[in-house]
Design a protein around this motif. Structure first.
Motif, PDB file in Angstrom:
ATOM      1  N   ALA A 118      -7.306   2.857  12.002  1.00  0.00           N
ATOM      2  CA  ALA A 118      -7.364   3.746  13.394  1.00  0.00           C
ATOM      3  C   ALA A 118      -7.217   5.447  12.699  1.00  0.00           C
ATOM      4  O   ALA A 118      -7.437   5.936  13.564  1.00  0.00           O
ATOM      5  N   GLY A 119      -6.856   5.500  11.463  1.00  0.00           N
ATOM      6  CA  GLY A 119      -6.814   6.832  11.031  1.00  0.00           C
ATOM      7  C   GLY A 119      -5.403   7.560  11.338  1.00  0.00           C
ATOM      8  O   GLY A 119      -5.298   8.827  11.064  1.00  0.00           O
ATOM      9  N   ALA A 120      -4.521   6.873  11.607  1.00  0.00           N
ATOM     10  CA  ALA A 120      -3.272   7.355  11.891  1.00  0.00           C
ATOM     11  C   ALA A 120      -2.240   7.538  10.524  1.00  0.00           C
ATOM     12  O   ALA A 120      -1.327   8.413  10.296  1.00  0.00           O
ATOM     13  N   LEU A 121      -2.662   6.839   9.470  1.00  0.00           N
ATOM     14  CA  LEU A 121      -2.134   6.879   7.934  1.00  0.00           C
ATOM     15  C   LEU A 121      -3.178   6.913   7.079  1.00  0.00           C
ATOM     16  O   LEU A 121      -4.337   6.425   7.438  1.00  0.00           O
ATOM     17  N   LYS A 122      -3.078   7.558   6.122  1.00  0.00           N
ATOM     18  CA  LYS A 122      -3.935   7.565   4.960  1.00  0.00           C
ATOM     19  C   LYS A 122      -3.413   6.657   3.691  1.00  0.00           C
ATOM     20  O   LYS A 122      -2.177   7.125   3.156  1.00  0.00           O
ATOM     21  N   SER A 172      -1.146  14.828   6.148  1.00  0.00           N
ATOM     22  CA  SER A 172      -0.651  15.208   4.544  1.00  0.00           C
ATOM     23  C   SER A 172      -1.809  15.602   3.827  1.00  0.00           C
ATOM     24  O   SER A 172      -3.003  15.430   3.955  1.00  0.00           O
ATOM     25  N   LYS A 173      -1.478  16.800   3.120  1.00  0.00           N
ATOM     26  CA  LYS A 173      -2.581  17.456   2.208  1.00  0.00           C
ATOM     27  C   LYS A 173      -2.895  16.825   0.930  1.00  0.00           C
ATOM     28  O   LYS A 173      -3.734  16.981   0.244  1.00  0.00           O
ATOM     29  N   ILE A 174      -1.944  15.643   0.618  1.00  0.00           N
ATOM     30  CA  ILE A 174      -1.843  14.786  -0.530  1.00  0.00           C
ATOM     31  C   ILE A 174      -3.025  13.769  -0.081  1.00  0.00           C
ATOM     32  O   ILE A 174      -2.849  13.051   0.801  1.00  0.00           O
ATOM     33  N   GLY A 175      -3.931  13.660  -1.103  1.00  0.00           N
ATOM     34  CA  GLY A 175      -5.088  12.993  -0.729  1.00  0.00           C
ATOM     35  C   GLY A 175      -5.487  11.593  -1.757  1.00  0.00           C
ATOM     36  O   GLY A 175      -6.103  10.879  -1.618  1.00  0.00           O
ATOM     37  N   SER A 176      -4.498  11.811  -2.985  1.00  0.00           N
ATOM     38  CA  SER A 176      -4.699  10.606  -3.937  1.00  0.00           C
ATOM     39  C   SER A 176      -3.087  10.613  -4.737  1.00  0.00           C
ATOM     40  O   SER A 176      -2.316  11.341  -4.347  1.00  0.00           O
ATOM     41  N   VAL A 177      -2.955   9.365  -5.576  1.00  0.00           N
ATOM     42  CA  VAL A 177      -2.195   9.014  -6.327  1.00  0.00           C
ATOM     43  C   VAL A 177      -1.790  10.440  -7.238  1.00  0.00           C
ATOM     44  O   VAL A 177      -0.570  10.877  -7.396  1.00  0.00           O
ATOM     45  N   GLY A 184       7.232  11.896  11.322  1.00  0.00           N
ATOM     46  CA  GLY A 184       7.987  12.748  11.378  1.00  0.00           C
ATOM     47  C   GLY A 184       8.390  13.818  10.320  1.00  0.00           C
ATOM     48  O   GLY A 184       9.099  14.800  10.462  1.00  0.00           O
ATOM     49  N   GLY A 185       8.011  13.592   9.046  1.00  0.00           N
ATOM     50  CA  GLY A 185       7.993  14.282   7.884  1.00  0.00           C
ATOM     51  C   GLY A 185       9.514  14.265   7.291  1.00  0.00           C
ATOM     52  O   GLY A 185       9.726  14.981   6.224  1.00  0.00           O
ATOM     53  N   ASP A 186      10.244  13.048   7.475  1.00  0.00           N
ATOM     54  CA  ASP A 186      11.579  12.928   6.889  1.00  0.00           C
ATOM     55  C   ASP A 186      11.118  12.211   5.662  1.00  0.00           C
ATOM     56  O   ASP A 186      12.025  12.447   4.644  1.00  0.00           O
ATOM     57  N   VAL A 187      10.049  11.383   5.276  1.00  0.00           N
ATOM     58  CA  VAL A 187       9.537  11.071   4.113  1.00  0.00           C
ATOM     59  C   VAL A 187       8.163  11.536   4.122  1.00  0.00           C
ATOM     60  O   VAL A 187       7.552  11.571   5.138  1.00  0.00           O
ATOM     61  N   GLN A 188       7.843  11.712   2.627  1.00  0.00           N
ATOM     62  CA  GLN A 188       6.300  12.365   2.649  1.00  0.00           C
ATOM     63  C   GLN A 188       5.338  11.066   2.094  1.00  0.00           C
ATOM     64  O   GLN A 188       4.202  11.353   2.264  1.00  0.00           O
ATOM     65  N   ALA A 189       6.005   9.947   1.754  1.00  0.00           N
ATOM     66  CA  ALA A 189       5.073   8.840   1.261  1.00  0.00           C
ATOM     67  C   ALA A 189       5.688   7.538   1.680  1.00  0.00           C
ATOM     68  O   ALA A 189       7.132   7.608   1.913  1.00  0.00           O
ATOM     69  N   ALA A 190       5.163   6.450   1.618  1.00  0.00           N
ATOM     70  CA  ALA A 190       5.803   5.091   1.934  1.00  0.00           C
ATOM     71  C   ALA A 190       5.135   3.821   1.336  1.00  0.00           C
ATOM     72  O   ALA A 190       3.988   4.154   1.082  1.00  0.00           O
ATOM     73  N   PHE A 191       5.902   3.010   0.977  1.00  0.00           N
ATOM     74  CA  PHE A 191       5.652   1.732   0.530  1.00  0.00           C
ATOM     75  C   PHE A 191       5.594   0.703   1.398  1.00  0.00           C
ATOM     76  O   PHE A 191       6.800   0.596   1.744  1.00  0.00           O
ATOM     77  N   GLU A 192       4.516   0.036   1.879  1.00  0.00           N
ATOM     78  CA  GLU A 192       5.001  -0.982   2.847  1.00  0.00           C
ATOM     79  C   GLU A 192       3.640  -1.967   2.650  1.00  0.00           C
ATOM     80  O   GLU A 192       2.731  -1.780   1.779  1.00  0.00           O
ATOM     81  N   ILE A 193       4.024  -3.452   2.914  1.00  0.00           N
ATOM     82  CA  ILE A 193       3.179  -4.626   3.157  1.00  0.00           C
ATOM     83  C   ILE A 193       1.972  -4.202   3.804  1.00  0.00           C
ATOM     84  O   ILE A 193       2.059  -3.364   4.740  1.00  0.00           O
ATOM     85  N   VAL A 223       1.060  -1.179   0.005  1.00  0.00           N
ATOM     86  CA  VAL A 223       0.048   0.034   0.016  1.00  0.00           C
ATOM     87  C   VAL A 223       0.891   1.313  -0.086  1.00  0.00           C
ATOM     88  O   VAL A 223       1.978   1.190   0.531  1.00  0.00           O
ATOM     89  N   LEU A 224       0.694   2.308  -0.788  1.00  0.00           N
ATOM     90  CA  LEU A 224       1.235   3.597  -0.778  1.00  0.00           C
ATOM     91  C   LEU A 224       0.233   4.474   0.326  1.00  0.00           C
ATOM     92  O   LEU A 224      -0.860   4.750   0.261  1.00  0.00           O
TER      93      LEU A 224
END
Length: 324
Positions: free
Chosen positions: A216-220, A135-140, A197-206, A128-129
């Motif tokens: 829980a609403g901690a990540l979008k 973040s103000k970014i709401g979509s790909v 912490g804002g060091d990266v603005q997006a992430a890819f993870e399983i 998932v991305l």
């Protein structure tokens, strides 16, 4: 000597071999079967292997024992199975990591395509991305637009170089045409900390380790990486339908045996894996882990392996990831 003698003798040998092979398959298994998993206990792949092996044990009448042999690229586990007797009693939990390792390592002590007999896929699990909930970014599409308007301002977090997550991010960079930096970390918690912490603005993870944070609403969650939406998050689109057509990246697990394992044994194993994966309780448990339980044919698994090797070879070369 009469040529007919040699013909009859050849036919007799072939018939005896066929009868022997059929008898082997009918009796199989007469002792516990080892399923060698190239990861440590407790992870998604390990749990998937244990859920499926427990179901198979009941059907086979013999235990299917999970043996964890973690190592870089799954090499230790894969080599152990490649060199095992081809009798169906030592199996490999094959993964997309095996496909990646072909191009990630300078050499391997086995041939990934020819030293294994494919049995069946077991499951596919999404990546998932994600962005931080603030973040103000709401979509790909918004992420791509932001990056193109702000070159070199987007950092994408992943775990280790050469991991599925890392390569999925590199593939996204390539296919979306963005100018971003993929930043690897040692483990998922470090990726999440960098994101918060804002060091990266997006992430890819399983999905498995972050789905609770998403719910829980901690990540979008901006999108999942596979070719279909994940049933557990049906409102989250795929990257392909979010403006990057053709994009697809997912982790998968499968079962393979040593090359030259008798076909009837492979057929028995394939049937039992298909039955295990179709069991409602197995599908439910794997679904909770973010795994799309999906079995198939040996031919389909071989095609998947070959195509994944070619796909990730291109990604690794474009990203200029140094071979290990």
């Amino acid at each position: 000597m009469n040529p007919l003698y040699f013909v009859l003798r050849s036919l007799s040998v072939a018939l005896l071999a066929a009868v022997s092979t059929a008898a082997l398959a009918q009796a199989y298994p007469t002792r516990p079967v080892r399923l060698v998993v190239p990861f440590a206990a407790g992870g998604v792949a390990d749990i998937t292997a244990r859920v499926v092996s427990q179901q198979m044990s009941t059907a086979l009448g013999q235990q299917v024992l999970v043996e964890n042999r973690p190592s870089a690229g799954g090499i230790v586990a894969s080599e152990a199975v490649a060199k095992a007797e081809p009798d169906g009693y030592t199996l490999l939990f094959l993964t997309n990591g095996n496909a990646v390792s072909v191009s990630l390592f300078k050499s391997l002590p086995y041939d990934t395509v020819h030293d294994f007999a494919p049995v069946s896929t077991v499951g596919f699990f999404d990546l998932v991305l994600v962005v931080d909930v603030a973040s103000k970014i709401g979509s790909v599409r918004e992420l791509v637009a932001y990056t193109k308007a702000n070159p070199d301002k987007l950092n994408i977090g992943t775990i280790n170089p050469g991991s599925t997550q890392n390569l999925a991010a590199e593939l996204f960079k390539s296919m979306s045409g963005i100018d971003a930096q993929v930043v690897p970390f040692k483990a998922t918690p470090a990726v999440i900390a960098a994101l918060k912490g804002g060091d990266v603005q997006a992430a890819f993870e399983i999905l498995a380790p972050v789905i609770a944070l998403i719910r829980a609403g901690a990540l979008k969650a901006l999108a999942v990486t596979s070719d279909r939406r994940f049933s557990g998050l049906p409102e989250v689109p795929t990257i392909a339908e979010s403006g990057v057509p053709g994009y697809q990246a997912s982790s998968w697990n499968a079962v393979a045996a040593p090359a030259k394992t008798p076909k009837p044994v492979l057929e028995r194993l394939n049937g039992e894996i298909n039955a295990a994966v179709a069991a409602p309780e197995v599908r439910k448990r794997l679904g909770e882990l973010g795994v799309d339980a999906r079995a198939g044919t040996p031919e389909a698994l071989r095609d998947l392996l070959v195509s994944e090797i070619a796909k990730w070879k291109g990604v690794i070369e474009r990203a200029k990831i140094e071979k290990q």
